[in-house]
Design a protein around this motif. Sequence first.
Motif, mmCIF file in Angstrom:
data_model
loop_
_atom_site.group_PDB
_atom_site.id
_atom_site.type_symbol
_atom_site.label_atom_id
_atom_site.label_comp_id
_atom_site.label_asym_id
_atom_site.label_seq_id
_atom_site.Cartn_x
_atom_site.Cartn_y
_atom_site.Cartn_z
ATOM 1 N N ASP A 76 -9.571 8.248 -19.309
ATOM 2 C CA ASP A 76 -9.804 9.379 -20.210
ATOM 3 C C ASP A 76 -9.240 10.669 -19.627
ATOM 4 O O ASP A 76 -8.729 11.525 -20.363
ATOM 5 C CB ASP A 76 -11.303 9.523 -20.475
ATOM 6 C CG ASP A 76 -11.608 10.623 -21.478
ATOM 7 O OD1 ASP A 76 -11.250 10.458 -22.662
ATOM 8 O OD2 ASP A 76 -12.183 11.658 -21.074
ATOM 9 N N ARG A 79 -5.634 10.731 -20.355
ATOM 10 C CA ARG A 79 -5.370 10.945 -21.781
ATOM 11 C C ARG A 79 -5.567 12.398 -22.196
ATOM 12 O O ARG A 79 -4.783 12.949 -22.965
ATOM 13 C CB ARG A 79 -6.303 10.065 -22.620
ATOM 14 C CG ARG A 79 -5.951 8.592 -22.637
ATOM 15 C CD ARG A 79 -7.072 7.790 -23.270
ATOM 16 N NE ARG A 79 -6.718 6.379 -23.435
ATOM 17 C CZ ARG A 79 -7.604 5.404 -23.547
ATOM 18 N NH1 ARG A 79 -8.908 5.680 -23.494
ATOM 19 N NH2 ARG A 79 -7.200 4.158 -23.701
ATOM 20 N N THR A 80 -6.642 13.023 -21.693
ATOM 21 C CA THR A 80 -7.054 14.332 -22.207
ATOM 22 C C THR A 80 -6.870 15.480 -21.227
ATOM 23 O O THR A 80 -6.860 16.641 -21.638
ATOM 24 C CB THR A 80 -8.537 14.285 -22.613
ATOM 25 O OG1 THR A 80 -9.348 14.091 -21.430
ATOM 26 C CG2 THR A 80 -8.798 13.149 -23.588
ATOM 27 N N SER A 82 -9.151 16.251 -19.157
ATOM 28 C CA SER A 82 -10.513 16.686 -18.857
ATOM 29 C C SER A 82 -11.265 15.583 -18.121
ATOM 30 O O SER A 82 -11.025 14.394 -18.356
ATOM 31 C CB SER A 82 -11.272 17.045 -20.141
ATOM 32 O OG SER A 82 -10.664 18.132 -20.806
#
Length: 413
Positions: A76, A79-80, A82
Amino acid sequence: MGLGGGRVRFNVGGQVFETTTTTLANAGRDSMLGALLDSSWNLAPTISGGGGGGGGGGVAEYFIDRNPACFAVLLDLLRTGSLHVPPQLPEKLLYREALYYGLLDHVRAARWGAFDGDRLLLAASVPGRAPGDGTAIRAAPDGGCCVAHGGAVHVYNWMLDERRPVSLDHSQVNDVAYLDEGTLLIAARERLGSMMEAWPCSPRFNEYGIGVWDRASGEQADFFYEPPGCALGDADKLQWLDATNALMVATLFPKTDNCFIGLLDFRQKNVVWSWSDAGTAASLDDKRVLHAIAMEDERSVCVINQYDDLGFLDFRSNAGGVRWSSRSKLMNRKVPGEESCYPKLSTHGGQLFSSMNDSISVFSGPECVLTSTLRRSNGGAICDFSIGGDRLFALHNEENVFDVWETPPPPII
């Protein structure tokens, strides 16, 4: 073989994840996941079926025998941008897995942003490990730190895990500095009182000055003999100025009765600039310089006195004294009965930082305007602080607790 493009599937500890080569590219070629994109990658994946019909288009699948919950967080992050850590997932476990995948720098960058003194937030408070007062705290380039305490130096990595301490059985640690992430320079004195300092020294009897040592060989490479009227042998503050290729040397109160600050040119063996309060008329309101630091533009030096006033000396002129700027009436918050500490100074990113009692003041701009104050409710007075690795570390004199201040990462738009 590398991945040419499209989707890729991971079976991590029995749990299947699917992502794209674009997401994996965010990991960087130096990481394990980013290396999958390299044509020299020699681990052949399992090719899953393309959905029937004999049309091909299978998805590459890799099996990794690691923790699936941590992999989900790291994927994640790629991907982001964050970092979201579930409450039930120990951060130390996540750091261990990030190290395995080569993503520790990504996690560290997502934990805190680039240093900004006006946006700092208290991230952690770490209690001391030994009785008595600590003497110094120094930030490491990678975001860790070390604390000088008696005859030992307690070392912490950027995750604030304490590593093996450095112990000097018969010496009192006076100060510590990082040469690099893995090398410490320690200045110590014998317990009976004779000083053994890292740089100020005497090569022969009754000769004093500043010595230079080669880090590779450990041999003394140069020596700047103390000229008359320049207290170099007693110096307790050294700062190298890259732009001017000179060394700032300061001998400060209370180590000596008179303060001396000078700039040394080792090439010509000259004192190119100096200031001293020796010979000035004594009064009850004498302002003694307790700490000094050259500003980042290397045009002036900032000093602080026992009344917590900031002052400035211009390197471009040998005339005149300290230009004091009183601020104690606005900022002094000393609690009656509480032990006080001498103020300290630091600079970073064009900002000036000054500790006083239980707080650190942040000054910004060419006029050094007060823009923010760092303070927490307990811990006692701040005896030392240091900035490095995009963190500020503040050491309190109460039970050796030190605070870690970080700038939150910018929002992901």
